[in-house]
Design an enzyme around this catalytic site. Sequence first.
Site, PDB file in Angstrom:
ATOM      1  CB  THR A 187      -0.992  -2.035  -6.206  1.00 24.80           C
ATOM      2  OG1 THR A 187      -1.460  -0.680  -6.200  1.00 24.80           O
ATOM      3  CG2 THR A 187       0.418  -2.073  -6.752  1.00 24.80           C
ATOM      4  CD  GLU A 330       4.109  -2.953  -6.541  1.00 26.03           C
ATOM      5  OE1 GLU A 330       3.621  -4.046  -6.194  1.00 26.03           O
ATOM      6  OE2 GLU A 330       3.802  -1.881  -5.985  1.00 26.03           O
ATOM      7  CD1 TRP A 451       9.321   0.671  15.547  1.00 24.74           C
ATOM      8  CD2 TRP A 451       9.888  -0.555  13.757  1.00 24.74           C
ATOM      9  NE1 TRP A 451       9.785   1.527  14.582  1.00 24.74           N
ATOM     10  CE2 TRP A 451      10.139   0.806  13.476  1.00 24.74           C
ATOM     11  CE3 TRP A 451      10.164  -1.512  12.783  1.00 24.74           C
ATOM     12  CZ2 TRP A 451      10.655   1.228  12.258  1.00 24.74           C
ATOM     13  CZ3 TRP A 451      10.671  -1.099  11.579  1.00 24.74           C
ATOM     14  CH2 TRP A 451      10.920   0.266  11.302  1.00 24.74           C
TER      15      TRP A 451
HETATM   16  P1  ADP Z   1      -1.462  -4.075  -2.272  1.00 25.38           P
HETATM   17  O1  ADP Z   1      -0.103  -3.473  -1.970  1.00 25.38           O
HETATM   18  O2  ADP Z   1      -2.388  -3.058  -2.773  1.00 25.38           O
HETATM   19  O3  ADP Z   1      -2.011  -4.939  -1.168  1.00 25.38           O
HETATM   20  P2  ADP Z   1      -0.496  -6.414  -3.572  1.00 25.38           P
HETATM   21  O4  ADP Z   1      -1.572  -7.428  -3.601  1.00 25.38           O
HETATM   22  O5  ADP Z   1       0.459  -6.386  -4.680  1.00 25.38           O
HETATM   23  O6  ADP Z   1      -1.206  -5.031  -3.490  1.00 25.38           O
HETATM   24  O7  ADP Z   1       0.239  -6.577  -2.177  1.00 25.38           O
HETATM   25  C1  ADP Z   1       1.605  -6.793  -1.973  1.00 25.38           C
HETATM   26  C2  ADP Z   1       1.864  -6.743  -0.501  1.00 25.38           C
HETATM   27  O8  ADP Z   1       1.104  -7.741   0.178  1.00 25.38           O
HETATM   28  C3  ADP Z   1       3.286  -7.016  -0.096  1.00 25.38           C
HETATM   29  O9  ADP Z   1       4.099  -5.869  -0.233  1.00 25.38           O
HETATM   30  C4  ADP Z   1       3.119  -7.431   1.354  1.00 25.38           C
HETATM   31  O10 ADP Z   1       2.991  -6.318   2.225  1.00 25.38           O
HETATM   32  C5  ADP Z   1       1.789  -8.151   1.348  1.00 25.38           C
HETATM   33  N1  ADP Z   1       2.024  -9.595   1.296  1.00 25.38           N
HETATM   34  C6  ADP Z   1       1.988 -10.402   0.237  1.00 25.38           C
HETATM   35  N2  ADP Z   1       2.231 -11.677   0.575  1.00 25.38           N
HETATM   36  C7  ADP Z   1       2.455 -11.695   1.898  1.00 25.38           C
HETATM   37  C8  ADP Z   1       2.801 -12.696   2.866  1.00 25.38           C
HETATM   38  N3  ADP Z   1       2.935 -13.966   2.523  1.00 25.38           N
HETATM   39  N4  ADP Z   1       2.984 -12.303   4.146  1.00 25.38           N
HETATM   40  C9  ADP Z   1       2.842 -11.024   4.514  1.00 25.38           C
HETATM   41  N5  ADP Z   1       2.516 -10.036   3.660  1.00 25.38           N
HETATM   42  C10 ADP Z   1       2.334 -10.358   2.373  1.00 25.38           C
END
Ligand code: ADP
Length: 552
Positions: A187, A330, A451
């Site tokens: 990640t 993941e 929130w």
């Molecule tokens: P990290 O958790 O380190 O940023 P990732 O790149 O795997 O690594 O990120 C996944 C997270 O990115 C998701 O759990 C979400 O919070 C955010 N995310 C991904 N795509 C979107 C989206 N289209 N809109 C909002 N949040 C997003």
Amino acid sequence: MQRTPLLISSILRFGTTLHGDQEVVTWTAEGPRRASYAEVGRQAAQLAHALRGLGVSGDDRVATFMWNNAEHLTAYLAVPSMGAVLHALNIRLFPEQILYIADHGGSSVVIVDNTLAGPFAGLLAHLPKIRHVIVNGPVDEATTAALSAPAHVVGVHDYATLISGQPTEYAWPEDLDEDCASSMCYTSGTTGNPKGVSYSHRSNYLHALTAAMTLGIRQDDRLLVVVPLFHANAWGFPYLAMAAGATLVMPDRFLQAAPLAQMIETEKVSAGAGVPTVWNELLRHLETAGADVSTCRQLVVGGSAAPPAMMRAFQEHHGITIVHAWGMTEMSPIGTVAIPPARCDEGSDEYWSYATAQGRLVMGVEGRLVGPDGSKLPWDGESVGELEVRGPWITASYNRNGTESDGEVAEMAAKFSDGWLRTGDVGSLSADGFLRLTDRAKDVIKSGGEWISSVDLENAIMAHPEVVEASVVGVPDDRWGERPLASVVLRAGSSVTPEQLRDFLADRLARWQLPERWAIIDEVPKTSVGKFDKKVLRSRYADGDLDVQTLS
Ligand code: ADP
């Protein structure tokens, strides 16, 4: 039915033979460099032979430290197909994080782009498991000497020399277990320490099929892959392109808006994939410098929420549909894709309401919403809870090598509940399976028991014509516990004031949600993969490094 394993080698064989005349285009300082998929197939065989020659066997890991280019694609195909495990390292992390991830991954061989060889040489002394370094492209003697210096490095090899003369065919093992690891990714550590995930041949294969189908990728597509091959499995693009027979356009290190616009124009790009910040910069560039982007029908955006104002501007001014998608490292990573239902008229309010959501759960991904008390919430488009997911390309655990602390082991275990992955993302699901995220659980602003979605605030501020970027974080507040702080980047020369920005928000959001604290900044800090770095903004605020104006 016959039971043949779902292997990366099948994708490789299909793409590089039946679609052998398609191509991967790599951008260079001199313009495009082309390789047909047939050539990629031959070089994948040569690379596999060369890696065997360096002692790679079984499920050994092979790391890459590379931009998006033809050689990286070749490694993406060759390493898993030979039975080894590809570990694409994130070149943009802080050195300590790269060292942690590279060591945790345990690779013995690494392939490094020549333009990254200098920085990598600085890390190598601390990576005792690495025995061979393969450098893609010429480097000077000093760099070679620096790469050779650590005692544990047995050999430093030039990529082209190493593979030349190797056979151009390879008997890819057909008896691999489709459930064994083919690649792994960590990640990006937006909210904590990076955690490693291993994808299987089966998960990558199935994910590629669903992703290609849902995104509507076709063989006449020319795909600009801006999302790095090290970020969240490159969103499946290397494999889905091979599966669909679509051409790939790889930007290498030319990731600024100007060269991306040039690539779209000269390579007649039809679709692309990248995080919102990349497309936002492209949009600004198109507004000021212009480019012919008429071949481009869609840009997939994910990784963070796509600002609706940006989506509309692309559609209305350039005829480009922004396809909003949500996923996680993941999850290989695709979980939802926002294609509005066919009944919606393009441009209607209903259309935009669907298009700007995170999207519909894709075929193969199951979701459920869980309330704070553990109860399962209805798919009514209103109930808000944490999304949990399961499916064939969603990880069942994180990589462990025995060096993790008890705390880390507990943290990893807490991400799973009863066979489901807890995403840490909070939002609602509609009856037709559209996910609408409110926020990351860690980014939601808890103000006086209510929130506030930081993303809603950001989107509303970024809809202001004078705003380039805006990021909102919760900061401690004596009275309310937490209140929003808006950090805003204005267009050059703009004199808009925080009062005016707050007035602009007044008819879009409830009064109690409007931020009092505003900072006008030059640039929103970004993570290694281009997301807004809220950790940095919070700590700048805590350290008094932001020039904050508080409105009464
Ligand atoms: P990290 O958790 O380190 O940023 P990732 O790149 O795997 O690594 O990120 C996944 C997270 O990115 C998701 O759990 C979400 O919070 C955010 N995310 C991904 N795509 C979107 C989206 N289209 N809109 C909002 N949040 C997003």
